[in-house]
Write a protein that holds these residues in place. Structure first.
Motif, PDB file in Angstrom:
ATOM      1  N   ILE A   1      23.666  -9.307  38.917  1.00  0.00           N
ATOM      2  CA  ILE A   1      24.820  -9.224  38.043  1.00  0.00           C
ATOM      3  C   ILE A   1      24.901  -7.802  37.488  1.00  0.00           C
ATOM      4  CG2 ILE A   1      24.805 -11.652  37.403  1.00  0.00           C
ATOM      5  CD1 ILE A   1      23.387 -10.818  34.823  1.00  0.00           C
ATOM      6  N   GLU A   2      26.083  -7.392  37.179  1.00  0.00           N
ATOM      7  CA  GLU A   2      26.248  -6.075  36.578  1.00  0.00           C
ATOM      8  C   GLU A   2      25.902  -6.195  35.100  1.00  0.00           C
ATOM      9  OE1 GLU A   2      29.716  -2.821  35.821  1.00  0.00           O
ATOM     10  OE2 GLU A   2      29.781  -3.996  37.672  1.00  0.00           O
ATOM     11  N   LEU A   3      24.931  -5.435  34.675  1.00  0.00           N
ATOM     12  CA  LEU A   3      24.479  -5.512  33.288  1.00  0.00           C
ATOM     13  C   LEU A   3      25.358  -4.661  32.384  1.00  0.00           C
ATOM     14  CD1 LEU A   3      20.633  -5.282  33.835  1.00  0.00           C
ATOM     15  CD2 LEU A   3      21.992  -7.317  33.303  1.00  0.00           C
ATOM     16  N   PRO A   4      25.591  -5.155  31.173  1.00  0.00           N
ATOM     17  CA  PRO A   4      26.383  -4.367  30.216  1.00  0.00           C
ATOM     18  C   PRO A   4      25.579  -3.197  29.658  1.00  0.00           C
ATOM     19  CG  PRO A   4      25.604  -6.398  29.196  1.00  0.00           C
ATOM     20  CD  PRO A   4      25.189  -6.444  30.643  1.00  0.00           C
ATOM     21  N   TYR A   5      26.294  -2.253  29.118  1.00  0.00           N
ATOM     22  CA  TYR A   5      25.772  -1.135  28.344  1.00  0.00           C
ATOM     23  C   TYR A   5      25.255   0.042  29.148  1.00  0.00           C
ATOM     24  CZ  TYR A   5      26.500  -4.270  24.454  1.00  0.00           C
ATOM     25  OH  TYR A   5      27.064  -5.113  23.549  1.00  0.00           O
ATOM     26  N   TYR A   6      25.661   0.154  30.399  1.00  0.00           N
ATOM     27  CA  TYR A   6      25.409   1.403  31.121  1.00  0.00           C
ATOM     28  C   TYR A   6      26.048   2.542  30.315  1.00  0.00           C
ATOM     29  CZ  TYR A   6      25.790   5.022  34.719  1.00  0.00           C
ATOM     30  OH  TYR A   6      25.724   6.204  35.416  1.00  0.00           O
TER      31      TYR A   6
ATOM     32  N   GLU B   1      10.817 -20.611  20.548  1.00  0.00           N
ATOM     33  CA  GLU B   1      10.404 -21.106  21.853  1.00  0.00           C
ATOM     34  C   GLU B   1      10.044 -19.910  22.716  1.00  0.00           C
ATOM     35  OE1 GLU B   1      13.656 -23.386  23.399  1.00  0.00           O
ATOM     36  OE2 GLU B   1      13.312 -25.036  22.016  1.00  0.00           O
ATOM     37  N   LYS B   2       8.851 -19.893  23.222  1.00  0.00           N
ATOM     38  CA  LYS B   2       8.393 -18.786  24.064  1.00  0.00           C
ATOM     39  C   LYS B   2       8.629 -19.148  25.517  1.00  0.00           C
ATOM     40  CE  LYS B   2       5.393 -15.159  24.492  1.00  0.00           C
ATOM     41  NZ  LYS B   2       5.754 -13.842  24.269  1.00  0.00           N
ATOM     42  N   GLU B   3       9.442 -18.339  26.202  1.00  0.00           N
ATOM     43  CA  GLU B   3       9.717 -18.546  27.610  1.00  0.00           C
ATOM     44  C   GLU B   3       9.155 -17.358  28.388  1.00  0.00           C
ATOM     45  OE1 GLU B   3      13.519 -18.874  30.657  1.00  0.00           O
ATOM     46  OE2 GLU B   3      13.865 -18.975  28.503  1.00  0.00           O
ATOM     47  N   GLU B   4       8.349 -17.636  29.394  1.00  0.00           N
ATOM     48  CA  GLU B   4       7.800 -16.574  30.233  1.00  0.00           C
ATOM     49  C   GLU B   4       8.885 -16.048  31.160  1.00  0.00           C
ATOM     50  OE1 GLU B   4       4.684 -15.163  30.158  1.00  0.00           O
ATOM     51  OE2 GLU B   4       4.377 -16.392  28.360  1.00  0.00           O
ATOM     52  N   MET B   5       9.129 -14.757  31.096  1.00  0.00           N
ATOM     53  CA  MET B   5      10.139 -14.128  31.957  1.00  0.00           C
ATOM     54  C   MET B   5       9.593 -12.813  32.492  1.00  0.00           C
ATOM     55  SD  MET B   5      13.846 -14.627  30.162  1.00  0.00           S
ATOM     56  CE  MET B   5      13.454 -14.570  28.423  1.00  0.00           C
ATOM     57  N   SER B   6      10.086 -12.430  33.637  1.00  0.00           N
ATOM     58  CA  SER B   6       9.735 -11.133  34.214  1.00  0.00           C
ATOM     59  C   SER B   6      10.428 -10.032  33.412  1.00  0.00           C
ATOM     60  CB  SER B   6      10.187 -11.070  35.672  1.00  0.00           C
ATOM     61  OG  SER B   6      11.612 -11.055  35.734  1.00  0.00           O
ATOM     62  N   TYR B   7       9.961  -8.814  33.605  1.00  0.00           N
ATOM     63  CA  TYR B   7      10.594  -7.654  32.970  1.00  0.00           C
ATOM     64  C   TYR B   7      12.088  -7.606  33.295  1.00  0.00           C
ATOM     65  CZ  TYR B   7      12.306  -2.846  33.723  1.00  0.00           C
ATOM     66  OH  TYR B   7      13.084  -1.718  33.821  1.00  0.00           O
ATOM     67  N   THR B   8      12.429  -7.823  34.561  1.00  0.00           N
ATOM     68  CA  THR B   8      13.829  -7.749  34.989  1.00  0.00           C
ATOM     69  C   THR B   8      14.674  -8.794  34.279  1.00  0.00           C
ATOM     70  OG1 THR B   8      13.078  -6.967  37.144  1.00  0.00           O
ATOM     71  CG2 THR B   8      15.330  -7.766  37.018  1.00  0.00           C
ATOM     72  N   LYS B   9      14.166 -10.003  34.196  1.00  0.00           N
ATOM     73  CA  LYS B   9      14.901 -11.091  33.543  1.00  0.00           C
ATOM     74  C   LYS B   9      14.989 -10.848  32.032  1.00  0.00           C
ATOM     75  CE  LYS B   9      16.019 -15.607  33.093  1.00  0.00           C
ATOM     76  NZ  LYS B   9      16.937 -16.464  33.416  1.00  0.00           N
ATOM     77  N   LEU B  10      13.884 -10.418  31.414  1.00  0.00           N
ATOM     78  CA  LEU B  10      13.888 -10.116  29.975  1.00  0.00           C
ATOM     79  C   LEU B  10      14.930  -9.047  29.644  1.00  0.00           C
ATOM     80  CD1 LEU B  10      10.122  -9.859  28.999  1.00  0.00           C
ATOM     81  CD2 LEU B  10      11.839 -11.225  27.805  1.00  0.00           C
ATOM     82  N   ARG B  11      14.938  -7.999  30.441  1.00  0.00           N
ATOM     83  CA  ARG B  11      15.866  -6.896  30.206  1.00  0.00           C
ATOM     84  C   ARG B  11      17.303  -7.375  30.338  1.00  0.00           C
ATOM     85  NH1 ARG B  11      18.377  -2.760  33.421  1.00  0.00           N
ATOM     86  NH2 ARG B  11      18.712  -0.946  32.097  1.00  0.00           N
ATOM     87  N   ALA B  12      17.577  -8.085  31.416  1.00  0.00           N
ATOM     88  CA  ALA B  12      18.943  -8.567  31.654  1.00  0.00           C
ATOM     89  C   ALA B  12      19.380  -9.516  30.546  1.00  0.00           C
ATOM     90  CB  ALA B  12      19.026  -9.260  33.017  1.00  0.00           C
ATOM     91  N   GLN B  13      18.535 -10.457  30.174  1.00  0.00           N
ATOM     92  CA  GLN B  13      18.923 -11.443  29.171  1.00  0.00           C
ATOM     93  C   GLN B  13      19.104 -10.806  27.798  1.00  0.00           C
ATOM     94  OE1 GLN B  13      19.835 -14.672  30.106  1.00  0.00           O
ATOM     95  NE2 GLN B  13      20.788 -14.367  28.114  1.00  0.00           N
ATOM     96  N   THR B  14      18.291  -9.814  27.484  1.00  0.00           N
ATOM     97  CA  THR B  14      18.445  -9.101  26.212  1.00  0.00           C
ATOM     98  C   THR B  14      19.806  -8.418  26.166  1.00  0.00           C
ATOM     99  OG1 THR B  14      16.060  -8.753  26.056  1.00  0.00           O
ATOM    100  CG2 THR B  14      17.467  -7.316  24.713  1.00  0.00           C
ATOM    101  N   LEU B  15      20.166  -7.722  27.232  1.00  0.00           N
ATOM    102  CA  LEU B  15      21.466  -7.039  27.288  1.00  0.00           C
ATOM    103  C   LEU B  15      22.616  -8.028  27.219  1.00  0.00           C
ATOM    104  CD1 LEU B  15      20.530  -4.386  29.979  1.00  0.00           C
ATOM    105  CD2 LEU B  15      21.121  -3.919  27.584  1.00  0.00           C
ATOM    106  N   LEU B  16      22.499  -9.149  27.911  1.00  0.00           N
ATOM    107  CA  LEU B  16      23.551 -10.173  27.871  1.00  0.00           C
ATOM    108  C   LEU B  16      23.653 -10.816  26.486  1.00  0.00           C
ATOM    109  CD1 LEU B  16      22.938 -11.762  31.380  1.00  0.00           C
ATOM    110  CD2 LEU B  16      24.850 -10.270  30.699  1.00  0.00           C
ATOM    111  N   ASN B  17      22.523 -11.036  25.823  1.00  0.00           N
ATOM    112  CA  ASN B  17      22.533 -11.571  24.454  1.00  0.00           C
ATOM    113  C   ASN B  17      23.285 -10.625  23.518  1.00  0.00           C
ATOM    114  OD1 ASN B  17      20.926 -13.706  25.305  1.00  0.00           O
ATOM    115  ND2 ASN B  17      19.070 -12.953  24.306  1.00  0.00           N
TER     116      ASN B  17
END
Length: 189
Positions: A23-28, A103-119
């Motif tokens: 997906i194209e991530l926001p905030y480039y 709630e602690k969810e284990e995520m990869s760096y890529t997923k953490l980064r993407a989800q943080t930006l989407l949040n």
């Protein structure tokens, strides 16, 4: 020869499939500014600025970068990204009027980064459309904390941690793209 061709075709199919699923991530770059100043547009711009800083502080980190920490009493870069993700949830949940549940969810760096930006993008979009941001309280159980605390709490804390990530990656030899202009929110060409 046939196995080399087959391997090449499989490799290309895998690469193309992965690119389609990204997906194209926001905030480039920062979104265009609003034509009017309201509590919502100003609050949204704060979140957008955080998103822009996080995008570039966390972009293209290596395993070496993610594991780096200056001392034993400090978080690694990956743990710092996990912390920023948890702070992004607090900001998002307040705009969705949802309780914060630890709630602690284990995520990869890529997923953490993407989800943080989407949040952050989702929270900023809600704020931008609002004229009354006092309705977006931080909720912990029965305790409701005013939106003000998002500014001096999770948003400011996350910006602080983006600076740490930028410093850590400079130390590991992977500095932020020098074409980034934090003042304009643009990437130089």
């Amino acid at each position: 020869m046939k196995s080399a061709i087959l391997t090449f075709i499989l490799l290309m199919t895998t690469i193309l499939s992965a690119q389609e699923n990204e997906i194209e991530l926001p905030y480039y770059e920062l979104p265009e500014t609003s034509n009017k100043y309201t509590a919502g547009t100003v609050a949204a711009r704060q979140v957008d600025a955080l998103g822009f800083r996080f995008y570039w502080a966390s972009e293209s980190l290596t395993e070496k970068d993610l594991a780096y920490k200056p001392s034993d009493s400090v978080r690694t870069s990956l743990e710092t990204i996990e912390h920023i993700y948890s702070l992004s949830l607090i900001v998002l949940n307040s705009t969705l009027k949802k309780e914060n549940i630890n709630e602690k969810e284990e995520m990869s760096y890529t997923k953490l980064r993407a989800q943080t930006l989407l949040n952050l993008k989702q929270a900023a979009d809600v704020l931008r459309a609002s004229n009354d941001i006092s309705q977006y309280k931080i909720i912990f159980g029965t305790k409701e904390i005013p939106y003000w605390n998002n500014i001096n709490g999770p948003i400011s804390d996350s910006i602080w941690h983006c600076g740490q990530l930028a410093t850590y990656r400079r130390i590991t030899g992977n500095p932020i793209n020098t074409k980034i202009n934090h003042f304009s929110g643009k990437v130089g060409r």
